[in-house]
Design a protein around this motif. Structure first.
Motif, PDB file in Angstrom:
ATOM      1  N   ILE A  16       0.820  -1.194   0.000  1.00 62.35           N
ATOM      2  CA  ILE A  16       0.000   0.000   0.000  1.00 62.35           C
ATOM      3  C   ILE A  16       0.865   1.259   0.000  1.00 62.35           C
ATOM      4  N   ASP A 234     -12.940   1.203   5.895  1.00 62.00           N
ATOM      5  CA  ASP A 234     -12.202  -0.018   6.159  1.00 62.00           C
ATOM      6  C   ASP A 234     -12.262  -0.867   4.895  1.00 62.00           C
ATOM      7  N   THR A 254      -7.547  -6.166   5.768  1.00 67.45           N
ATOM      8  CA  THR A 254      -8.342  -4.947   5.880  1.00 67.45           C
ATOM      9  C   THR A 254      -7.413  -3.766   6.072  1.00 67.45           C
ATOM     10  N   LEU A 255      -7.579  -2.758   5.226  1.00 72.41           N
ATOM     11  CA  LEU A 255      -6.788  -1.536   5.300  1.00 72.41           C
ATOM     12  C   LEU A 255      -7.658  -0.421   5.848  1.00 72.41           C
ATOM     13  N   ILE A 287      -4.589   4.098  10.834  1.00 76.66           N
ATOM     14  CA  ILE A 287      -4.210   3.029   9.920  1.00 76.66           C
ATOM     15  C   ILE A 287      -3.533   1.875  10.660  1.00 76.66           C
ATOM     16  N   ALA A 290      -1.915  -3.247   9.137  1.00 76.97           N
ATOM     17  CA  ALA A 290      -2.876  -4.069   8.414  1.00 76.97           C
ATOM     18  C   ALA A 290      -2.492  -5.537   8.573  1.00 76.97           C
TER      19      ALA A 290
END
Length: 425
Positions: A16, A234, A254-255, A287, A290
């Motif tokens: 990401i 989410d 899940t980010l 954040i 993750a």
């Protein structure tokens, strides 16, 4: 093998962590007009560009005709990293210079506003809200910790706004997101290349839903204030992970993407000059890390981020040279959520200065051409990462040029302004 597993974990974080031209991996490039003012006043009413609805759907009440706004931004980043390790043999084998690891990119954004009545307005926007890409040099010391990566978060936002009176308007919208991601680590070469190739995520995608809301306040003529909010989402992502010869086709994660709040002002100084300002808070602190389920290797189970919140401050102006031509300029300063403690070779991000200029040329009652340019000076970014006994320290130097062009078109006769009722006694 434990060292390689830790390496897989470090490289996977770049799934990401892309080279986006904004703090963290938010894609700021959503408007040609506001790019010309370093995005000052983005949530305030009064703009001729429908792109203002991106940060504040309530600004739609300022458009009295069916309006379409297309924006196309070209980003040209340059990022070069110089490194050295605590191992003389490693220094001799691999270069300490990454070359340019930034990738040029193209970002479109489109907006439509439909004034249904004097009070009720509808609209929709299509944006790439997060992402961009990086490439890793073929052979250099940081290849252990970096990768070639690609992320795209596409968002459609249908919105509605209501005008209570000449002072207050309110708007809400629904964010519908689709995400695609790919990241596979690049390895310096033998003898530490694992059997079967690299490690990371070969393909992944997913959907997420969130909201947007905003209000506008005009306390008196010439002063317009806007407050806009885009909710956190989410984002669930599913795909395929690899670790050498091992593959998992049902890896899931899940980010926790941030919510954003933007407070903006447009102040008319003269008939020709408007001053604009914005402050934006980005809730990157949520954040955290993750987590992946069912990865190709347990070392891929956690993707560490641990960012702090981000801030963006900007000041700009619009000057109406003539009925057809409007010039604009702006300056901004962005505090990156990526600190020295969590900075990685996969995302050598840091605070940045925005210098922007642009213009709008209205060649008819129906069409306006928008163009803008921003130069981003990014603060030098120190980086230090370790793998077992090996530590690689370095410094990133980066800047970027953003070129944007757009077209605003207006259709139909639009809403008719009613004359105020004059009572005679």
């Amino acid at each position: 093998m434990k060292g390689l597993f830790r390496l897989a974990l470090a490289a996977s974080a770049s799934m990401i962590s892309m080279q986006a031209m904004a703090g963290g991996f938010i894609n700021t490039s959503q408007s040609t007009v506001f790019n010309g003012m370093a995005f000052a006043g983005a949530a305030a009413p009064g703009s001729t560009s429908a792109a203002t609805m991106f940060m504040n759907p309530a600004t739609m009440t300022g458009f009295r005709r069916f309006t379409m706004d297309s924006n196309y931004t070209f980003g040209i980043p340059t990022t070069r990293i110089t490194t050295t390790s605590n191992n003389a043999g490693y220094n001799a084998l691999f270069s300490g210079r990454s070359g340019d690891v930034g990738l040029d990119y193209f970002v479109p954004a489109s907006y439509i506003v439909f004034p249904f009545s004097e009070q009720l307005y509808f609209g929709v926007s299509l944006n790439t809200t997060y992402g961009n890409s990086t490439k890793a040099a073929d052979v250099w010391q940081g290849s252990l910790f970096a990768s070639t990566s690609r992320l795209r978060v596409l968002t459609a936002t249908p919105s509605v706004a209501y005008k209570f009176n000449e002072m207050w308007s309110f708007g809400v919208g629904l964010q519908i997101q689709y995400t695609t991601a790919r990241q596979v680590a690049r390895w310096p070469g033998p003898p530490i290349t694992p059997v079967g190739g690299g490690v990371g995520i070969t393909s992944a995608d997913g959907w997420g839903v969130g909201f947007t809301a905003g209000l506008t306040f005009t306390p008196w003529k010439g002063t317009q204030i806007g407050l806009g909010w885009r909710s956190f989402i989410d984002q669930t992502i599913e795909g395929t992970t690899v670790f050498g010869p091992f593959t998992s086709t049902n890896s899931k994660g899940t980010l926790h993407l941030p919510n954003r709040v933007n407070l903006s002002l447009r102040q008319t100084v003269t008939e020709k000059l408007d001053i604009l300002a914005s402050v934006e808070w980005q809730n990157w602190g949520r954040i955290g890390n993750a987590a992946l389920t069912n990865p190709a290797n347990p070392a891929l189970a956690v993707l560490p981020f641990n960012y702090q919140d981000g801030w963006f401050f900007s000041l700009g102006g619009e000057y109406k040279v003539s009925d057809a031509l409007t010039w604009r300029a702006g300056i901004g300063y962005e505090i990156s959520p990526v600190t020295d403690a969590v900075r990685r070779y996969s995302l050598p991000d840091n605070d940045r200065l925005w210098l922007s200029t642009g213009f709008t040329y209205t060649w008819s009652d129906r069409f306006s051409l928008n163009a803008s340019y921003s130069y981003l000076h990014i603060k030098k970014a120190p980086i230090s990462q370790s793998l077992g006994a090996l530590t690689v320290t370095g410094e990133s130097k980066a800047d970027a040029h953003l070129l944007s062009i757009g077209l605003t078109s207006r259709w139909g006769e639009g809403l008719k302004r009613e004359e105020p009722l004059v009572r005679k006694f």
